[in-house]
Motif scaffolding. Structure first.
Motif, short mmCIF file in Angstrom:
data_model
loop_
_atom_site.label_atom_id
_atom_site.label_comp_id
_atom_site.label_asym_id
_atom_site.label_seq_id
_atom_site.Cartn_x
_atom_site.Cartn_y
_atom_site.Cartn_z
N GLU A 75 0.84 -1.20 0.00
CA GLU A 75 0.00 0.00 0.00
C GLU A 75 0.88 1.25 0.00
O GLU A 75 2.05 1.22 0.40
N GLU A 76 0.26 2.37 -0.44
CA GLU A 76 0.96 3.64 -0.48
C GLU A 76 0.67 4.44 0.79
O GLU A 76 -0.46 4.44 1.30
N PHE A 77 1.69 5.11 1.31
CA PHE A 77 1.53 5.92 2.53
C PHE A 77 2.20 7.27 2.34
O PHE A 77 3.25 7.37 1.69
N GLU A 78 1.56 8.31 2.89
CA GLU A 78 2.13 9.66 2.92
C GLU A 78 2.55 9.94 4.37
O GLU A 78 1.69 10.04 5.26
N LEU A 79 3.84 10.03 4.61
CA LEU A 79 4.33 10.14 5.98
C LEU A 79 4.61 11.57 6.44
O LEU A 79 4.93 11.78 7.61
N ALA A 80 4.48 12.56 5.56
CA ALA A 80 4.79 13.93 5.97
C ALA A 80 3.89 14.39 7.11
O ALA A 80 4.36 14.92 8.12
N ASP A 81 2.58 14.19 6.95
CA ASP A 81 1.65 14.59 8.01
C ASP A 81 1.85 13.73 9.26
O ASP A 81 1.68 14.21 10.39
N PHE A 82 2.21 12.47 9.05
CA PHE A 82 2.47 11.58 10.19
C PHE A 82 3.64 12.11 11.02
O PHE A 82 3.60 12.11 12.25
N VAL A 83 4.68 12.59 10.35
CA VAL A 83 5.84 13.16 11.05
C VAL A 83 5.43 14.40 11.83
O VAL A 83 5.87 14.61 12.97
N ARG A 84 4.58 15.24 11.22
CA ARG A 84 4.11 16.43 11.94
C ARG A 84 3.31 16.04 13.19
O ARG A 84 3.40 16.69 14.23
N ASP A 85 2.51 14.98 13.07
CA ASP A 85 1.75 14.51 14.24
C ASP A 85 2.70 14.02 15.33
O ASP A 85 2.48 14.28 16.52
N LEU A 86 3.74 13.31 14.94
CA LEU A 86 4.72 12.84 15.92
C LEU A 86 5.41 14.02 16.60
O LEU A 86 5.67 14.01 17.81
N ALA A 87 5.70 15.06 15.82
CA ALA A 87 6.33 16.26 16.37
C ALA A 87 5.40 16.95 17.36
O ALA A 87 5.82 17.44 18.41
N ALA A 88 4.10 17.00 17.04
CA ALA A 88 3.13 17.62 17.94
C ALA A 88 3.03 16.86 19.25
O ALA A 88 2.74 17.44 20.30
N LEU A 89 3.27 15.56 19.22
CA LEU A 89 3.25 14.74 20.44
C LEU A 89 4.53 14.88 21.25
O LEU A 89 4.60 14.38 22.38
N GLY A 90 5.54 15.53 20.68
CA GLY A 90 6.81 15.68 21.37
C GLY A 90 7.73 14.49 21.17
O GLY A 90 8.69 14.30 21.94
N PHE A 91 7.47 13.69 20.13
CA PHE A 91 8.28 12.50 19.86
C PHE A 91 9.50 12.80 18.99
O PHE A 91 10.38 11.97 18.87
N VAL A 92 9.53 13.98 18.36
CA VAL A 92 10.58 14.29 17.39
C VAL A 92 11.55 15.31 17.97
O VAL A 92 11.13 16.37 18.45
N ALA A 93 12.84 15.00 17.91
CA ALA A 93 13.87 15.92 18.41
C ALA A 93 14.35 16.86 17.32
O ALA A 93 14.67 18.02 17.58
N ARG A 94 14.39 16.36 16.08
CA ARG A 94 14.88 17.20 14.98
C ARG A 94 14.25 16.75 13.67
O ARG A 94 14.09 15.54 13.42
N ILE A 95 13.85 17.71 12.85
CA ILE A 95 13.35 17.44 11.52
C ILE A 95 14.34 18.03 10.53
O ILE A 95 14.51 19.25 10.46
#
Length: 418
Positions: A75-95
Motif C-alpha cells: 500500500e501507499e503511505f504519505e508520511l509527511a503529516d504523520f511526522v508532523r503529528d509525531l512532532a506535535a506529540l513531542g516525539f521528534v527531536a529534529r526534523i
C-alpha cells in the motif's frame, strides 16, 4: 512546534530525515502502544504506524520509509503529516537540520527513588505474602468476630475535637501511604509517577499519575493498579492480628480498632468505578479499552441527545441525528463502553443525589453549629471543638474547590493515568 513556526509549518521533503526521542513500544492486541517516558505521552497506533515509527527511528528519510512500507504492505503511505503529528506529540527531536523545541517534562514525586531500590514491589513473592496475611486475618476473625470494628470505635475519646483531628491525621496518612504504594510499584517498573491532589465528583482525593505503565507487562500493570488496595488490606490484616493479642477495653485496643476502621473505610469507594478508582483501571486494562471513561461519557451524551430528539419525549424528529461514537471502536471495546456508560450515568446521579440530600446538609449544619459555638460566651472546650470543625471540615471543602479549579484547565485522558 518548530523554530520556524512563526513563518508557518515546516516543509517536509521526501529526502527529509527525522531524529526521534527515545521511544518505547509494546504490542497490545491489534495495536501498538508507543510513547515517550520522559514526557509521559503515549498513543495507540496500528501496526503500520508503529512500523513507520521504527523506520523513521532507524534514520530513514521520509521517502525511504514510504518505500519500505510499500514493499512490506503493498500500500501507499504519505508520511509527511504523520511526522508532523509525531512532532506535535513531542516525539521528534529534529526534523532535517531544524531542532524541534521540547517542553519541560513533568516533575516526578520522589525523583531520587530508583527502580532497583524498590524492585521488591514487583517480586512474585510479595502477592503470596499479602495473600497469606489476609488468610491469617480471616482465620482469626472466624474465631473472634468481635474484633470487627463498628462506628463506635471511632469515638474513642469523649472530646470531639480530639476524635476529629486524630481521625483526619490518620486518614490522610493512610491515603498518602496508599498512593505511595502505587508510586513505588510504578517506579519499580521504570515509570516516574507523580502524586497530586485531585477531585472525583464531590470527593477530594490524592491521585498518582503513573502514565507509562501501559508499556509494562500486564502483571506489572495490574500490580501497580492494585498496589494501594493491597496496602490497605495488608494494614487491616496486620491490625486484626495485633488486636487479637490486645486486651479488650484498653485504650490501645480502642485506638487499634479505630485505625482498623479507618483502613477499611476507603475500600468500598474503590467499587465506584465511575469515578476512575483503582478498580476502574483494572477494568479498563482487562477489557482492552483505551479510554473507558472518556468513551463511556461520549456514548452517554450521544444517547442523551438522541433521546431529546425522540418525538415520544417531545423532541424534534426532524433534527439530524449525531453519529454513534462507539461504532468507531473495535467490537470488544464497544460492548464494554456501552455497559460502562450505564454504570457511569447511574453511579454519577446516585453520588450527586447523595451529596445534595445528605452530605451537603450535614456539612452545612456542622459548620453553622461550629460558627455559633465560637465566642467568649462559650467554654474553652466548646470553642476548641468548634474551631476544629471549622478548620478541618471547612478546610477540606475549600481545598476541594481550589483543587477542582486548578485542575480544570489541565484535564486530560491518558491510557494509563491513574
Amino acid at each position: 512546534m518548530t523554530d520556524t513556526a512563526a513563518q508557518g509549518p515546516l516543509r517536509i521533503e521526501p529526502s527529509t530525515s527525522v531524529l526521534l526521542h527515545d521511544l518505547a513500544a509494546r504490542r497490545d492486541r491489534d495495536e501498538w502502544i508507543v510513547g515517550r517516558m520522559a514526557t509521559r505521552t503515549f498513543v495507540a497506533l496500528p501496526a503500520v504506524g508503529a512500523r513507520a515509527v521504527a523506520l523513521l527511528g532507524e534514520g530513514l528519510s521520509v521517502a525511504r520509509a514510504e518505500e519500505s512500507l510499500r514493499d512490506e504492505t503493498g500500500e501507499e503511505f504519505e508520511l509527511a503529516d504523520f511526522v508532523r503529528d509525531l512532532a506535535a506529540l513531542g516525539f521528534v527531536a529534529r526534523i532535517g537540520d531544524c531542532p524541534v523545541p521540547d517542553g519541560e517534562p513533568p516533575r516526578a514525586t520522589l525523583p531520587w527513588l530508583r527502580p532497583r531500590q524498590v524492585g521488591f514491589a514487583l517480586h512474585p513473592a510479595l502477592p503470596v505474602f499479602v495473600g497469606a496475611l489476609l488468610v491469617a486475618a480471616v482465620v482469626v476473625l472466624i474465631g473472634r468476630p468481635d474484633l470487627l470494628p463498628d462506628y463506635h470505635d471511632l469515638l474513642w475519646s469523649p472530646h470531639g475535637s480530639v476524635v476529629l483531628v486524630s481521625g483526619a491525621a490518620a486518614g490522610w496518612t493512610l491515603v498518602l501511604a496508599h498512593e505511595l504504594a502505587h508510586l513505588v510499584t510504578a517506579r519499580a517498573a521504570g515509570v516516574p509517577g507523580r502524586i497530586r491532589l485531585g477531585t472525583r465528583l464531590q470527593f477530594l482525593v490524592m491521585q498518582t499519575d503513573i502514565s507509562g505503565i501501559e508499556l509494562a507487562p500486564r502483571r506489572h500493570r495490574l500490580t501497580a493498579y492494585l498496589a494501594g488496595v493491597a496496602l490497605n488490606l495488608s494494614v487491616a490484616a496486620s491490625l486484626i492480628l495485633v488486636l487479637a493479642w490486645s486486651d479488650i477495653g484498653t485504650t490501645v485496643h480502642q485506638l487499634l480498632s479505630a485505625a482498623l476502621l479507618l483502613t477499611l473505610l476507603p475500600l468500598p469507594f474503590q467499587l465506584m468505578v465511575f469515578t476512575r478508582t483503582d478498580l476502574y483501571f483494572v477494568l479498563q486494562d482487562l477489557t482492552g479499552c483505551r479510554n473507558l471513561y472518556g468513551d463511556g461519557r461520549a456514548y452517554a451524551r450521544y444517547i442523551y441527545r438522541r433521546a431529546l430528539r425522540s418525538p415520544r419525549l417531545g423532541g424534534t424528529a426532524g433534527t439530524a441525528p449525531t453519529s454513534d461514537p462507539s461504532t468507531r471502536l473495535p467490537p470488544h471495546e464497544r460492548r464494554a463502553v456501552r455497559v460502562y456508560s450505564v454504570v457511569l450515568v447511574v453511579g454519577t446521579v446516585a453520588c450527586l443525589t447523595f451529596m445534595a440530600t445528605v452530605t451537603l446538609p450535614v456539612d452545612v449544619t456542622l459548620l453553622v453549629r461550629a460558627a455559633r459555638g465560637l465566642g467568649s460566651g462559650h467554654g474553652l472546650e466548646r470553642n476548641a471543638d468548634s474551631a476544629a470543625v471549622l478548620i478541618i471540615l471547612g478546610g477540606v471543602n475549600v481545598l476541594w474547590a481550589v483543587t477542582r479549579w486548578r485542575n480544570r484547565p489541565s484535564r486530560r485522558s491518558a491510557i494509563g493515568d491513574r
